[in-house]
Design an enzyme around this catalytic site. Structure first.
Site, PDB file in Angstrom:
ATOM      1  N   LYS A  34     -37.913 -70.578 -63.642  1.00 55.36           N
ATOM      2  CA  LYS A  34     -36.489 -70.757 -63.358  1.00 55.36           C
ATOM      3  C   LYS A  34     -35.839 -69.405 -63.058  1.00 55.36           C
ATOM      4  CE  LYS A  34     -36.195 -75.040 -66.003  1.00 55.36           C
ATOM      5  NZ  LYS A  34     -35.995 -75.703 -67.307  1.00 55.36           N
TER       6      LYS A  34
ATOM      7  N   GLN B 258     -33.420 -74.681 -73.026  1.00 58.30           N
ATOM      8  CA  GLN B 258     -34.732 -75.271 -72.712  1.00 58.30           C
ATOM      9  C   GLN B 258     -35.168 -76.186 -73.861  1.00 58.30           C
ATOM     10  OE1 GLN B 258     -36.421 -74.965 -69.805  1.00 58.30           O
ATOM     11  NE2 GLN B 258     -38.046 -76.297 -70.552  1.00 58.30           N
TER      12      GLN B 258
ATOM     13  N   ASP C  61     -27.509 -78.778 -66.701  1.00 57.01           N
ATOM     14  CA  ASP C  61     -28.491 -79.840 -66.945  1.00 57.01           C
ATOM     15  C   ASP C  61     -27.833 -81.217 -66.942  1.00 57.01           C
ATOM     16  OD1 ASP C  61     -31.216 -79.242 -67.277  1.00 57.01           O
ATOM     17  OD2 ASP C  61     -30.868 -78.311 -69.227  1.00 57.01           O
TER      18      ASP C  61
HETATM   19  N1  GUN Z   1     -37.476 -79.579 -70.774  1.00 56.09           N
HETATM   20  C1  GUN Z   1     -38.152 -80.344 -69.877  1.00 56.09           C
HETATM   21  N2  GUN Z   1     -37.366 -80.635 -68.831  1.00 56.09           N
HETATM   22  C2  GUN Z   1     -36.177 -80.040 -69.051  1.00 56.09           C
HETATM   23  C3  GUN Z   1     -34.964 -79.979 -68.308  1.00 56.09           C
HETATM   24  O1  GUN Z   1     -34.802 -80.552 -67.222  1.00 56.09           O
HETATM   25  N3  GUN Z   1     -33.969 -79.256 -68.879  1.00 56.09           N
HETATM   26  C4  GUN Z   1     -34.116 -78.649 -70.084  1.00 56.09           C
HETATM   27  N4  GUN Z   1     -33.068 -77.986 -70.565  1.00 56.09           N
HETATM   28  N5  GUN Z   1     -35.218 -78.681 -70.798  1.00 56.09           N
HETATM   29  C5  GUN Z   1     -36.244 -79.377 -70.277  1.00 56.09           C
END
Ligand code: GUN
Length: 280
Positions: free
Chosen positions: A53, A97, A120
């Protein structure tokens, strides 16, 4: 009819090229979009996702900050970090995350994020708006899936969609989006009886299970659009939730890797740029 591959890698790259142009334009107006990713602990898979990311942000010309916090952090300290980022005018998006260590309350932490910085779409306010059909930030993976299906040009109105998995991150929001697009949606999960009876009716089948090769050819309707959300590691190799042999039956299939995963990152950048546009 041969199965078509829904190339998420290529579509994500085109999307990211467009985002880089938007970022350059925002910079001329004195705004550099900034994303903060909070990583609690050192789960190896999360480490990889968070690193990717950050790299994607920087490639698009955006600012990226990774906040690494120890696994034993208290709820209060985690909230302090979130509040610091909420108050930082250079940060447009905050991503916590998931998963976070079990002693922490995920719901409380997600709801501490300023809803305007919630790239998100996991804050209760944003999740509620999505449910109510209001304009809001759409979670990255479901948003990426809709973009991929749109790219295939498959009509959705009146189609049967079956989602396997009922998570807040993928299953529930993708079911809502498919319903809003005119599909008749069934959500299947670990307690579903006669799963294959449901999946065989699906014109659109989304697998978000977390089990390698879970969806087998006998579970798929000929010509169906099959979306594989799984990222499973088997003997060092990344595989999806869908058995690759499904390509003998399906009309469209997303590969793993190179399908949904790259789209998730592209949508994260897009959501961050949209938040920055509002700041500008
Ligand atoms: N863990 C797995 N997929 C995601 C996501 O799309 N966002 C976040 N914050 N954590 C994740």
């Amino acid at each position: 009819m041969p199965c078509k591959t829904l190339d998420g890698k290529a579509l994500a790259q085109r999307t990211r090229d467009g985002i880089a142009k938007q970022v350059a334009e925002l910079k001329t107006r004195g705004v550099t979009p900034g994303l903060a990713v909070i990583l609690v602990g050192n789960d190896p898979a999360s480490e990889i996702y968070v690193r990717n990311k950050g790299i994607a942000c920087e490639k698009a010309g955006m600012r990226s900050e990774t906040v690494r916090l120890p696994a034993e952090i208290s709820q209060e300290r985690l909230h302090e970090e979130i509040e610091r980022l909420n108050a930082d005018p250079e940060i447009d998006g905050i991503l916590l995350q998931l998963p976070i260590p079990g002693h922490l309350d995920e719901r409380q932490a997600l709801d501490r994020i300023d809803p305007r910085k919630d790239v998100d779409g996991f804050h209760l306010v944003n999740a509620g708006k999505l449910l109510a059909g209001e304009k809001t930030v759409v979670p990255c993976t479901p948003k990426g899936i809709m973009r991929l299906i749109g790219e295939a040009g498959v009509p959705l109105v009146g189609k049967e969609a079956v989602v396997i998995g009922r998570s807040n991150i993928v299953g529930k929001p993708i079911a809502l989006l498919l319903m809003q697009a005119g599909c008749t949606v069934t959500i299947c999960h670990s307690k579903t009886v006669n799963l294959a009876g449901h999946t065989r009716r699906a014109d659109i089948l989304v697998a978000a299970v977390g089990k390698a090769g879970f969806v087998t050819p006998d579970m798929v309707k000929p010509g169906a659009v099959v979306i594989d959300v799984g990222i499973n590691r088997v003997e060092g190799k990344v595989c999806g939730d869908v058995d690759p042999a499904v390509s003998a039956v399906a009309g469209y299939l997303t590969p793993v890797p190179g399908g949904v995963g790259p789209m998730t990152i592209a949508m994260l950048l897009e959501n961050t740029v949209e938040a920055a546009e509002k700041r500008a």
